[in-house]
Write a protein that holds these residues in place. Structure first.
Motif, mmCIF file in Angstrom:
data_model
loop_
_atom_site.group_PDB
_atom_site.id
_atom_site.type_symbol
_atom_site.label_atom_id
_atom_site.label_comp_id
_atom_site.label_asym_id
_atom_site.label_seq_id
_atom_site.Cartn_x
_atom_site.Cartn_y
_atom_site.Cartn_z
ATOM 1 N N ILE A 6 0.738 -1.207 -0.222
ATOM 2 C CA ILE A 6 0.118 -0.051 0.291
ATOM 3 C C ILE A 6 0.815 1.582 -0.129
ATOM 4 O O ILE A 6 1.991 1.062 0.793
ATOM 5 N N CYS A 7 0.003 2.617 -0.453
ATOM 6 C CA CYS A 7 0.703 3.342 -1.008
ATOM 7 C C CYS A 7 0.948 4.309 0.943
ATOM 8 O O CYS A 7 -0.042 3.934 1.148
ATOM 9 N N ASN A 8 1.028 5.367 0.820
ATOM 10 C CA ASN A 8 1.159 6.482 2.124
ATOM 11 C C ASN A 8 -0.055 6.920 2.251
ATOM 12 O O ASN A 8 -0.656 7.077 3.321
ATOM 13 N N ASP A 9 -0.792 7.360 0.849
ATOM 14 C CA ASP A 9 -1.816 7.713 1.206
ATOM 15 C C ASP A 9 -3.195 6.594 1.785
ATOM 16 O O ASP A 9 -4.123 7.091 2.285
ATOM 17 N N GLU A 10 -2.922 5.178 1.688
ATOM 18 C CA GLU A 10 -3.075 3.969 2.490
ATOM 19 C C GLU A 10 -2.541 4.318 3.218
ATOM 20 O O GLU A 10 -3.978 4.046 4.675
ATOM 21 N N VAL A 11 -2.189 4.168 4.053
ATOM 22 C CA VAL A 11 -1.518 4.519 5.198
ATOM 23 C C VAL A 11 -2.488 5.676 5.892
ATOM 24 O O VAL A 11 -2.841 4.758 7.642
ATOM 25 N N VAL A 12 -2.431 6.295 5.492
ATOM 26 C CA VAL A 12 -2.917 7.999 6.286
ATOM 27 C C VAL A 12 -4.258 6.867 6.520
ATOM 28 O O VAL A 12 -4.815 7.191 7.373
ATOM 29 N N LYS A 13 -5.527 6.702 5.461
ATOM 30 C CA LYS A 13 -6.478 6.130 5.338
ATOM 31 C C LYS A 13 -6.730 5.470 6.569
ATOM 32 O O LYS A 13 -7.445 5.196 7.362
ATOM 33 N N ILE A 14 -6.152 4.146 6.821
ATOM 34 C CA ILE A 14 -6.491 3.475 7.625
ATOM 35 C C ILE A 14 -5.759 3.573 8.937
ATOM 36 O O ILE A 14 -7.497 3.374 9.704
ATOM 37 N N GLY A 15 -5.470 4.299 9.122
ATOM 38 C CA GLY A 15 -4.384 5.117 10.504
ATOM 39 C C GLY A 15 -5.692 6.134 10.781
ATOM 40 O O GLY A 15 -4.721 6.370 12.512
ATOM 41 N N PRO A 31 10.257 15.090 17.162
ATOM 42 C CA PRO A 31 9.802 14.519 18.512
ATOM 43 C C PRO A 31 9.294 13.578 18.593
ATOM 44 O O PRO A 31 8.972 12.399 19.419
ATOM 45 N N ARG A 32 8.113 13.089 17.016
ATOM 46 C CA ARG A 32 7.531 12.182 17.157
ATOM 47 C C ARG A 32 8.048 10.834 16.573
ATOM 48 O O ARG A 32 7.306 10.274 16.773
ATOM 49 N N PHE A 33 9.512 11.235 16.294
ATOM 50 C CA PHE A 33 9.978 9.818 15.537
ATOM 51 C C PHE A 33 9.226 8.346 16.728
ATOM 52 O O PHE A 33 9.061 8.096 17.216
ATOM 53 N N ASP A 34 8.651 8.234 15.632
ATOM 54 C CA ASP A 34 8.723 6.113 16.061
ATOM 55 C C ASP A 34 9.351 5.299 15.219
ATOM 56 O O ASP A 34 9.462 4.303 14.417
ATOM 57 N N GLU A 54 1.616 -5.273 8.279
ATOM 58 C CA GLU A 54 2.472 -4.915 9.029
ATOM 59 C C GLU A 54 2.070 -2.789 9.104
ATOM 60 O O GLU A 54 2.072 -2.847 10.799
ATOM 61 N N ILE A 55 1.522 -2.602 8.952
ATOM 62 C CA ILE A 55 1.006 -1.315 8.896
ATOM 63 C C ILE A 55 -0.247 -1.487 9.631
ATOM 64 O O ILE A 55 -0.188 -0.961 10.764
ATOM 65 N N VAL A 56 -1.433 -2.601 9.586
ATOM 66 C CA VAL A 56 -2.139 -2.856 10.451
ATOM 67 C C VAL A 56 -2.013 -3.666 11.882
ATOM 68 O O VAL A 56 -2.091 -2.675 12.860
ATOM 69 N N LEU A 57 -0.895 -4.461 12.532
ATOM 70 C CA LEU A 57 -0.425 -4.659 13.084
ATOM 71 C C LEU A 57 0.405 -3.575 13.793
ATOM 72 O O LEU A 57 -0.060 -3.408 15.207
ATOM 73 N N TRP A 58 0.929 -2.768 12.780
ATOM 74 C CA TRP A 58 1.558 -1.127 13.991
ATOM 75 C C TRP A 58 0.369 -0.272 14.695
ATOM 76 O O TRP A 58 0.520 -0.026 16.186
ATOM 77 N N ILE A 59 -0.319 -0.092 13.933
ATOM 78 C CA ILE A 59 -1.071 0.666 14.344
ATOM 79 C C ILE A 59 -2.357 0.435 15.442
ATOM 80 O O ILE A 59 -2.242 0.880 16.256
ATOM 81 N N GLU A 60 -2.927 -1.026 14.767
ATOM 82 C CA GLU A 60 -3.234 -1.912 16.424
ATOM 83 C C GLU A 60 -1.901 -1.840 17.247
ATOM 84 O O GLU A 60 -2.601 -1.560 18.733
ATOM 85 N N SER A 61 -0.974 -1.931 17.503
ATOM 86 C CA SER A 61 0.259 -1.899 18.363
ATOM 87 C C SER A 61 -0.425 -0.189 19.623
ATOM 88 O O SER A 61 0.332 -0.054 20.674
ATOM 89 N N LYS A 62 -0.067 0.341 19.076
ATOM 90 C CA LYS A 62 -0.401 1.511 18.748
ATOM 91 C C LYS A 62 -1.432 2.715 19.748
ATOM 92 O O LYS A 62 -1.889 3.235 20.691
ATOM 93 N N ARG A 63 -2.831 1.517 19.776
ATOM 94 C CA ARG A 63 -4.319 1.578 19.653
ATOM 95 C C ARG A 63 -4.237 1.244 21.239
ATOM 96 O O ARG A 63 -5.219 1.626 22.084
ATOM 97 N N LYS A 64 -3.673 -0.235 21.720
ATOM 98 C CA LYS A 64 -3.727 -0.393 22.459
ATOM 99 C C LYS A 64 -3.640 -0.087 24.181
ATOM 100 O O LYS A 64 -2.505 1.039 24.216
#
Length: 64
Positions: A6-15, A31-34, A54-64
């Motif tokens: 997926i591209c950057n725009d899709e990452v932004v939509k999913i997240g 300062p927001r580097f992850d 990988e993006i979905v798993l990363w986003i889920e890990s951040k929302r817990k």
């Protein structure tokens, strides 16, 4: 789950966050580097994609 690129725009939509936030978390000087952000996959010099799973798993890990 099927995995695909997926591209950057899709990452932004999913997240559900802004493009500037997405680029901030990838920037080591921000300062927001992850460091846990999934790795970029370069299709060419200017085209970057990410694995959807990988993006979905990363986003889920951040929302817990």
């Amino acid at each position: 789950m099927n995995d695909y690129l997926i591209c950057n725009d899709e990452v932004v939509k999913i997240g559900d966050f802004s493009r500037s936030h997405w680029f901030d978390v990838q920037n080591p000087r921000s300062p927001r580097f992850d460091p846990t952000v999934p790795a970029k996959i370069y299709i060419s010099q200017r085209v970057v994609r990410y694995w959807h799973r990988e993006i979905v798993l990363w986003i889920e890990s951040k929302r817990k």
